[in-house]
Design an enzyme around this catalytic site. Structure first.
Site, PDB file in Angstrom:
ATOM      1  N   GLY D 149      -7.936  10.157  16.580  1.00 28.66           N
ATOM      2  CA  GLY D 149      -7.642  11.029  17.706  1.00 28.66           C
ATOM      3  C   GLY D 149      -6.737  12.179  17.275  1.00 28.66           C
ATOM      4  N   CYS D 150      -6.685  13.210  18.108  1.00 23.50           N
ATOM      5  CA  CYS D 150      -5.920  14.400  17.751  1.00 23.50           C
ATOM      6  C   CYS D 150      -4.419  14.116  17.782  1.00 23.50           C
ATOM      7  CB  CYS D 150      -6.288  15.552  18.676  1.00 23.50           C
ATOM      8  SG  CYS D 150      -6.279  15.145  20.433  1.00 23.50           S
ATOM      9  N   TYR D 151      -3.926  13.575  18.898  1.00 22.14           N
ATOM     10  CA  TYR D 151      -2.495  13.261  18.969  1.00 22.14           C
ATOM     11  C   TYR D 151      -2.081  12.297  17.851  1.00 22.14           C
ATOM     12  CZ  TYR D 151      -1.921  15.298  23.732  1.00 22.14           C
ATOM     13  OH  TYR D 151      -1.832  16.131  24.821  1.00 22.14           O
ATOM     14  N   PRO D 152      -2.846  11.205  17.643  1.00 16.18           N
ATOM     15  CA  PRO D 152      -2.446  10.273  16.576  1.00 16.18           C
ATOM     16  C   PRO D 152      -2.392  10.922  15.193  1.00 16.18           C
ATOM     17  CG  PRO D 152      -3.957   9.186  18.081  1.00 16.18           C
ATOM     18  CD  PRO D 152      -3.912  10.634  18.478  1.00 16.18           C
ATOM     19  N   THR D 153      -3.326  11.824  14.893  1.00 16.55           N
ATOM     20  CA  THR D 153      -3.289  12.466  13.582  1.00 16.55           C
ATOM     21  C   THR D 153      -1.945  13.156  13.349  1.00 16.55           C
ATOM     22  OG1 THR D 153      -5.682  12.784  13.505  1.00 16.55           O
ATOM     23  CG2 THR D 153      -4.351  14.274  12.156  1.00 16.55           C
TER      24      THR D 153
END
Lengths: 341, 341, 341, 341
Positions: D149-153
């Site tokens: 996911g974008c936030y997790p990256t």
């Protein structure tokens, strides 16, 4: 009818202040001044004011200002205000200073954050910090107001109930603040050009912003303990508005019953406040809802050991000119919301 | 492998030019210069370039530039280019000048619109106007290119088929142009601060913009008749992109059969052009579709006596740095789209 | 104290109308309705209204509305208004309809542009087109107002002096119009999502927009000649505001003396108008100056054979709800600017 | 030359993925599909692709996809991917899934956050979490990637060095995340209309966002201890980009020497990473620097007991399609930056 003057009227706060005062039934603007190349109709400087006000903006002439005005608003850059305030107060004028010059009681901290020595310690002592929800009684008696900073207004109102009731671990306070660009003032600078801000977002002055000590001073006062917040401001690609997301740990000493229903606790704390709106369970403020208004919206989330509080204001209204007029209303005994709702 | 230099690299066009050249398989950037306080890694000035290029940006040193480069791009303000070009050409460098200094053949008109006398008439004569879709053959032979302005690129490509075929009343051309803010360059100025542009829209230099004579010069050439367009530019609250809505009257002399299917006429005119895209019936360009690309999108509407043409480009790419690289590709005999698709 | 209702209050015009009426000293809002899933506090739908109004928004109940209100504003989609208006008028209510349903006197043209047959010809005849600067006397007598469209308001005010005095070639009128996104209403649609609009700009309904016939109808009336404008609307990446750049040819019959000083001619024409502001020589309107206000700003440039007129309004205020309140003020004999300055 | 297909190509991630793959020298796009009303040239759906790709986008036909493609990217909504993946893997295709369906190893947590039971436990076991900086060796061997996911990256890359070295108090992690609007996908919804987002800023899913467990899973793995972050996402009024401001307490067990120079520690940790850029002392990332690129920029501030880490990525590139191509490069043994710099 109060005769009011504004010094430093060509900045964003000054522009908004004119707008508010023009709709205030008890005020007549009689003097407008700023650093200007030549005297000029204010409606030429701000064409949006055409047909609404016919007044010439000149360089500040203190003799004239003192002779014409009952009340003077200063919308000046930091460090300039303290050169002017003594002359106004000596002439027995009421003064509301929107700059930071008289907010910090500790002049060492002032010097550390603003880079210059304070030049008016005499009046600094008497300046009342103009946050009505906390210091209303002092404001009633005051003739000289240090109008709060924008970030501190949103932060203090968000934290005051918890700090005053000693429900939080004061060392744990983290304020992640986001502000629209008018907060940076109207000075030409490459970093504030449209293409540098638009489609961008960034932190600045990470944990070294000059508004931190202002927040610390008030919260320390409310909680009767020294404390220092962690404070990271960011620049939003929008014109007006501040939203702060605040994280705190509950105090270990706080009885669970006390923090059981935080929204209720906040509603009770701000019960009589016309400009503080507490959100219901699961609801949070957004900048859109406060832009153009003098409200501070607050939402709270209980996360067990932690509490998240989110607050939003318009940086130019509740964070500057609206709050200045609210202070004026209190000083003069007008209804506090007059001209502001 | 061409060794290229960029003078004036710290503006928006220079920044985009680095980006394009870094992806070009036949170019190595060997020299970057601009008005800078001190020599500095370009990746410190533009942190987005970190890990992509390690080159120091210095004040322009023409001796060094001449010794290192085969080709020099000038991304300088108007009136500065013409002080530098003679020295580069004398050293037999190929030069692509992105400024306006060598675009207008008539030095009186240059003086009228740019406020100074031209200082390099000798080279002005030999400068080739670098609009490949119109002057490709000249560009092939050229060693000195005057890269077109952004507004003129979108206007000329939109009008060239009609002007070249004499289908329109040349006095009737109205160009209502709208540009993103990077078109104004990266100079600190109150009028370009974020809050002054955001949520605003306005016309400027109404019918007196310096790009008008550039459009007139090319269209007069194509139609073999003197002509003057009506040209009103506007400032859009966005970073990159130009859209022009153009209104013309059909020439009374034009046979109806000629203008029967305008989209087809345009498609035929631009049949071999890799960077001009003609929209089908009822479809029109939008800025979004060309941002970041070297395309010019064009849509046409036949309104009986009038024709409406809408064109869109990225002002920094097809309107500046992309077109400069397209010109370079032509000058060096590379495939015209190399590094640009 | 007028008791007012708003039907269709959940759109952008309705939201702004509440805001204006809450500050109007002669109005009390007594009924709010719209297509809603369930009755709900209006301050829950629009949290910005919290602490300002406590009224429940329900599905429209015409019996209740007729029993509670003196005056009803309709902020409904086109074609919906004409189903409701007859019932309100029958109950002798005053009605201000912000939709397009009663603006066009020619029902064939209505059908062509709105796609349905008109269902209320009886009341159509009596509807007064609510552009105060042109039809003030009729509005004074009216009990039913068709409030003008946003684009037409800016276009007609910009062209009325020239049309009324027959100074222009009516076939030459070109209106290049640009509007903020609230003009498109608050309906979920992929094309209006933030990333589809932000950093983009485009034309739409090129010369086929439904506001063209509205402009034609009024200008034909003023000039006493049939005419059709060329009209191209565009979508700006901003919330509120319209700017129109208008190009006309002077009438060959117009004596040069008549068009000598156009700004003066406009100032004279609009001498008594509180909401029309004519710019001085070389100055032009911008959206920023009219957002949030009921003004229409107009700038004029004489280009010899051609004239360029630029006008700006807030599409939701002078282009909708502000004008509706201006009409109300006239209908009820209040000062025309009451609650609007 | 890899033959690649994209299922779900009409969303924002799909659109960007086409763009990246068109510039990748080792890939040919052979199949594009999505929920579409009718088969249509992809360049009609995305006019920006005109002249760049001629391929028809159809409803997904798995038989055809399996017969044409070596590698399939899934840019589908959550819960849809897991219906398709089994069929692709059964046909021995390599698969990179950009949805969340195979990221969480714990199906109870999947159900809690995505609201449905997982339907493909068999393949869930074999899915490799495609964060190259952490799991490169597994990715090399993988034929099925769950793209992060974008936030997790942004969060994991910001915290990995501290978590892996056990330098922080894991319970203290606060992630204040801000994302551009493309993160919400391209679905019509009132809340995502331009005027609802523009000039606004707000938190959403306060501490209940579905990306929290993804962050917890990886950081728990790295630190070999269960942990849960406090995570508050906010919506920025811009198209692309994520910036996260992260606050952690140093572990009491961490020796001061270990955290003495955090920027150096990060630089060492990411020494060989082409797409992670660590800022020098006092410098912090901004969204502008990573938009359009596959970089993750990270800045660190040591505040004594606390550490502030700020990271930025482009949510559609390093947070989605760029990272997917980076994974592809690793899976196929290409240089990791191929087509991405």
């Amino acid at each position: 009818m109060i005769k009011a003057g504004i010094i430093g009227v060509t900045g964003y706060a000054g522009e908004v202040l004119i707008d508010i005062l023009l709709n205030h039934p008890e005020v007549r603007i009689v003097n407008l001044s700023a650093k200007v190349a030549k005297p000029q109709q204010i409606a030429e400087i701000f064409p949006k004011l055409q047909n609404r006000i016919a007044l010439i903006c000149t360089e500040p002439d203190l003799e004239e200002i003192n002779s014409q005005c009952d009340l003077v608003f200063l919308a000046l850059p930091h460090t300039v205000s303290m050169q002017i305030v003594p002359k106004l107060l000596k002439a027995k004028k009421k003064v509301i200073d929107l700059s930071a010059d008289y907010r910090l009681k500790n002049i060492k901290i002032y010097k550390k954050f603003y880079g210059v020595s304070h030049k008016d310690k005499a009046n600094l002592k008497n300046a009342v910090y103009g946050l009505p929800e906390i210091y209303r009684n002092k404001i009633k008696q005051a003739s000289f107001i240090a109008n709060p900073g924008c970030y501190p207004t949103a932060a203090i109102l968000a934290l005051a109930p918890l700090a005053a009731l000693n429900l939080i671990d004061l060392d744990s306070v983290i304020i992640d603040a986001k502000s629209g660009v008018t907060g940076a003032g109207r000075k030409p600078s490459e970093g504030l050009l449209f293409p540098e801000i638009n489609e961008d977002f960034k932190a600045y002055k990470v944990n070294i912003h000059q508004h931190s000590p202002e927040i610390n001073q008030v919260l320390s006062g409310l909680s009767r303990k020294a404390m220092e917040v962690t404070f990271v401001p960011h620049l939003l690609p929008l014109n007006q508005g501040i939203l702060e997301t605040i994280y705190v740990n509950k105090a270990k000493s706080a009885k669970p019953a006390k923090t059981k229903n935080l929204a209720e606790l906040y509603k009770k704390f701000y019960k009589k406040e016309p400009f503080v709106r507490i959100k219901g369970e699961g609801l949070f403020p957004r900048i859109k809802d406060v832009v153009g208004a003098n409200f501070c919206d607050i939402g709270i989330k209980d996360c067990g050991d932690k509490i998240i509080i989110i607050s939003a204001i318009d940086n130019l209204i509740k964070g500057a000119s609206g709050q200045a007029v609210q202070n004026m209303n209190i000083m003069y005994g007008f209804p506090e919301t007059l001209g502001l709702l």
